[in-house]
Write a protein that holds these residues in place. Structure first.
Motif, mmCIF file in Angstrom:
data_model
loop_
_atom_site.group_PDB
_atom_site.id
_atom_site.type_symbol
_atom_site.label_atom_id
_atom_site.label_comp_id
_atom_site.label_asym_id
_atom_site.label_seq_id
_atom_site.Cartn_x
_atom_site.Cartn_y
_atom_site.Cartn_z
ATOM 1 N N ASP A 344 14.089 43.317 58.905
ATOM 2 C CA ASP A 344 15.151 43.587 57.952
ATOM 3 C C ASP A 344 15.295 42.314 57.124
ATOM 4 O OD1 ASP A 344 16.394 41.850 59.644
ATOM 5 O OD2 ASP A 344 17.850 43.288 60.436
ATOM 6 N N GLU A 345 16.467 41.932 56.783
ATOM 7 C CA GLU A 345 16.597 40.766 55.912
ATOM 8 C C GLU A 345 16.238 39.449 56.626
ATOM 9 O OE1 GLU A 345 20.484 40.743 54.309
ATOM 10 O OE2 GLU A 345 20.174 42.507 53.054
ATOM 11 N N ASP A 346 16.503 39.363 57.953
ATOM 12 C CA ASP A 346 16.286 38.058 58.590
ATOM 13 C C ASP A 346 15.815 38.136 60.031
ATOM 14 O OD1 ASP A 346 18.576 39.047 59.698
ATOM 15 O OD2 ASP A 346 19.908 37.528 58.831
ATOM 16 N N GLU A 386 6.092 41.264 58.244
ATOM 17 C CA GLU A 386 6.635 41.764 56.977
ATOM 18 C C GLU A 386 5.776 42.910 56.426
ATOM 19 O OE1 GLU A 386 6.886 38.244 54.618
ATOM 20 O OE2 GLU A 386 8.947 37.782 55.278
#
Length: 412
Positions: A344-346, A386
């Protein structure tokens, strides 16, 4: 004045019918097509009687009104003769015929018409249907219920609403007078031609400029190539033109050319039909004159047929939508048995589903956040995650996460 021009008449049984119930006439001033109906003998007799009665009109006329009146009287006389014939020969009850007739008077064409045979005018490269079919489907077309193209394939396309028959001594005729000019080409034909050869092909054949005989042969060949399910009768009349003027003995084709004429051997009595007492069934019934009020019954039947067709389309569409929905649902359920590792984002996250989308609809949802920070991964491991890593099962996904976690710890 004797008509100045050239003409021809031909008739063919076709590829399906066992006999020819059509008749045609091409003379000095008179030209006729008659399409008989009412069984193996009845149709022959009806069209032959019509031609026999009308051929007496093949003479010059002083005025168009005189010719029009002569046509009306002769066709009415033919109707009476049909009725009288049935009184003597009751096994022929129900016989009838179409009549499309044309008399040339000076620079005019005098026309009489009943039924679904047709008269066309080919002028300056344009083909125009002059007569109107007296059929059930034509009424549907006139009322806007169906299109002319739909009429060509309608199951009731051969149902006649008006016919020269043995029930009405005063038939309702269409008669009118039209100016004609040198170079005009008139075509009279039974529906054995117009029902299988469309107007563009007919126009092309007439526009080749061949003599009437060769043009008629060309049109007949097209009808035969298309299967010719009915008798085919063609009369072509050229006004003036480049081809020689033919005169002499009139040409009579089809049933009317039979030397014994209407003296057909008596047929065995047949079961009566609901439309006409003692009406005999045709070999392949395609024409018949309905009883009073039958038009409304046919229109109501057509409405029912249209409703059934709409219901069929709607049912089919719903069925297709159900099948498509079912396939999509099964496919979606399969995607929910798949897993992959992504981000997700982090953090590193285990996703349930597959890495594709259908438009704005994603086929995956976050299943388990591992809380492994992306910043704790090596550059290679972060790049790999990623881009997502496919897993064969949830257990396999957790094994991949464990491996990434070991890498993160090792890098820390």
């Amino acid at each position: 004045m004797v008509f100045q021009g050239s003409s021809t008449a031909i008739s063919h049984t076709g590829k399906v019918r066992s006999n020819n119930q059509d008749s045609g006439y091409s003379g000095s001033n008179l030209f006729v097509v008659a399409d008989g109906m009412g069984g193996h003998a009845g149709g022959d007799v009806a069209s032959s009687l019509a031609i026999t009665r009308l051929e007496r009109l093949d003479q010059p006329y002083e005025t168009t009104s005189e010719a029009e009146l002569a046509l009306r009287d002769a066709i009415s006389d033919a109707a009476v003769e049909l009725i009288d014939t049935v009184h003597v020969r009751p096994e022929l009850a129900g016989m009838g015929t179409t009549v499309s007739a044309l008399i040339m008077v000076d620079d005019y064409a005098v026309i009489a018409h009943i039924g679904d045979s047709r008269i066309y005018l080919f002028r300056d490269g344009t083909l125009t249907q002059i007569t109107t079919d007296h059929t059930f489907v034509q009424r549907l077309v006139d009322s806007g219920r169906i299109t002319p193209e739909e009429a060509r394939y309608h199951p009731r396309r051969s149902v006649l609403m008006r016919v020269l028959g043995d029930m009405d001594p005063d038939p309702e005729l269409d008669t009118f007078i039209m100016p004609t000019q040198p170079g005009d080409r008139w075509l009279l034909c039974s529906d054995g031609l117009s029902g299988v050869v469309d107007d563009p092909h007919t126009s092309k054949a007439l526009g080749l400029g061949l003599a009437p005989g060769r043009t008629a042969d060309n049109l007949l060949k097209q009808a035969l190539d298309a299967g010719a399910p009915d008798n085919v009768t063609i009369v072509i009349v050229d006004v003036g033109g480049q081809h020689p003027v033919f005169s002499g003995t009139p040409t009579i084709v089809g049933s009317a050319s039979n030397p014994v004429g209407v003296e057909v051997p008596a047929a065995a009595p047949r079961r009566s039909s609901w439309l006409h007492p003692n009406r005999q069934a045709a070999n392949e019934p395609t024409h018949y004159e309905p009883a009073a009020g039958f038009l409304e019954e046919l229109i109501e039947e057509d409405r029912r047929r249209s409703r059934r067709r709409r219901i069929g389309w709607i049912t089919g569409l719903v069925l297709v939508l159900v099948i498509i929905t079912g396939v999509l649902w099964i496919g979606y359920q399969w995607t929910q048995t798949r897993y992959f590792v992504g981000t997700d984002e982090d953090t590193v996250v285990i996703y349930r589903g597959v890495q594709q989308s259908i438009g704005p609809i994603s086929l995956s949802t976050p299943y388990e956040d591992t809380e492994i920070p992306l910043t704790s991964l090596s550059e290679f491991a972060r790049s790999t995650v990623e881009q997502t890593i496919s897993a064969s099962s949830l257990t396999d996904a957790r094994r991949i996460v464990s491996s990434i976690s070991d890498t993160a710890e090792g890098g820390g």
